[in-house]
Design an enzyme around this catalytic site. Structure first.
Site, mmCIF file in Angstrom:
data_model
loop_
_atom_site.group_PDB
_atom_site.id
_atom_site.type_symbol
_atom_site.label_atom_id
_atom_site.label_comp_id
_atom_site.label_asym_id
_atom_site.label_seq_id
_atom_site.Cartn_x
_atom_site.Cartn_y
_atom_site.Cartn_z
ATOM 1 N N ASP A 287 0.801 -1.245 0.000
ATOM 2 C CA ASP A 287 0.000 0.000 0.000
ATOM 3 C C ASP A 287 0.830 1.291 0.000
ATOM 4 O OD1 ASP A 287 -1.953 -1.910 0.211
ATOM 5 O OD2 ASP A 287 -2.783 -1.204 2.110
ATOM 6 N N LYS B 56 -6.943 -5.083 -3.042
ATOM 7 C CA LYS B 56 -7.694 -5.603 -1.893
ATOM 8 C C LYS B 56 -8.630 -4.539 -1.360
ATOM 9 C CE LYS B 56 -3.934 -4.417 1.195
ATOM 10 N NZ LYS B 56 -4.668 -3.379 1.931
ATOM 11 N N CYS C 299 -1.983 -2.778 7.615
ATOM 12 C CA CYS C 299 -1.880 -3.694 6.480
ATOM 13 C C CYS C 299 -0.581 -4.493 6.472
ATOM 14 C CB CYS C 299 -2.094 -2.939 5.182
ATOM 15 S SG CYS C 299 -3.821 -2.405 5.045
HETATM 16 C C1 VGL Z 1 -4.684 0.586 5.701
HETATM 17 C C2 VGL Z 1 -6.327 1.375 7.079
HETATM 18 C C3 VGL Z 1 -7.262 1.246 6.084
HETATM 19 C C4 VGL Z 1 -3.233 0.242 5.519
HETATM 20 C C5 VGL Z 1 -5.613 0.435 4.685
HETATM 21 O O1 VGL Z 1 -2.774 0.172 4.356
HETATM 22 O O2 VGL Z 1 -2.548 0.019 6.548
HETATM 23 N N1 VGL Z 1 -5.049 1.038 6.895
HETATM 24 N N2 VGL Z 1 -6.892 0.786 4.882
#
Ligand code: VGL
Ligand code: ZN
Length: 211
Positions: free
Chosen positions: A16, A114, A159
């Site tokens: 991410d 995702k 994540c």
């Molecule tokens: C994430 C919160 C919501 C992350 C993704 O990538 O850690 N955290 N969506």
């Protein structure tokens, strides 16, 4: 610690690294952008690279804006359990969902999206937050003969943490590259995540341990 890379069976996982998790983004992780040069350097040492991309439809069940009277960082009870509510982030097709432009991973072989099901969030690269819906990553890695994962990216305590823990559950050796990650740190979540990862057998290293 010095870790020698097996170019056949090791993989770098970049979780991410998207604009919404970097300073100025909708769910900014403090210093999130600082992981970019570190991950780029690691990708020069580890030939197999997998990226994940948080990829939500508008009105997603993890967005506080989808509920009356809820603010970001409060929680809600969904069918699969307690869900933290976030500011709208990584909406499909927006700039916030795009990878950081300085990320230089020409050798990335797989991008796992995702969190695209409207009613289920997915922190982990392996299973969604209901703990039963698979992303397909474990099967992909096994078919490719990958046995060890170097985890990097955003955020350490969400994540990256869930991906590392589920990687262990799926039988992979997992190493967290601590300085290639940054945390949100919501109410002690970073410390809790580090302890849980260590209990699950995730090893911790720094990027210059990787040779
Ligand atoms: C994430 C919160 C919501 C992350 C993704 O990538 O850690 N955290 N969506
Ligand atoms: Zn998300």
């Amino acid at each position: 610690m010095s870790i020698s890379i097996n170019p056949e069976t090791d993989a770098l996982v970049a979780v991410d690294v998207q604009y919404d998790f970097c300073p100025g983004g909708n769910l900014a992780v403090p210093d999130g952008h600082q992981v970019v040069p570190v991950i780029n350097a690691l990708a020069k040492k580890i030939p197999h690279v997998v990226m994940t991309q948080d990829w939500h439809p508008a009105g997603h069940a993890s967005f506080a804006s989808s509920y009356d009277g809820k603010a970001p960082f409060e929680t809600v009870d969904l069918d699969y359990g307690v869900q933290v509510l976030w500011p709208d982030h990584c909406v499909q097709g927006t700039n916030g969902a795009a990878f950081h432009a300085d990320l230089d991973l020409p050798n990335a072989e797989m991008i796992v999206r995702k969190g695209f099901r409207p009613g289920i969030d997915s922190y982990s690269a392996f299973y969604e937050n209901d703990k039963t819906t698979h992303t397909g990553l474990a099967g992909y890695l096994r078919e490719r003969g990958i046995t060890r994962l170097f985890m990097t990216g955003l955020a350490t305590d969400f994540c990256v943490y869930y991906s590392a823990e589920d990687g262990r559950k799926e039988g992979f050796d997992v190493i967290l590259v601590e300085d290639a990650c940054r945390a949100i740190d919501l109410d002690g979540s970073l410390e809790a995540a580090m302890s849980a990862m260590q209990a699950a057998g995730v090893k911790i290293c720094h990027w210059d341990d990787v040779g």
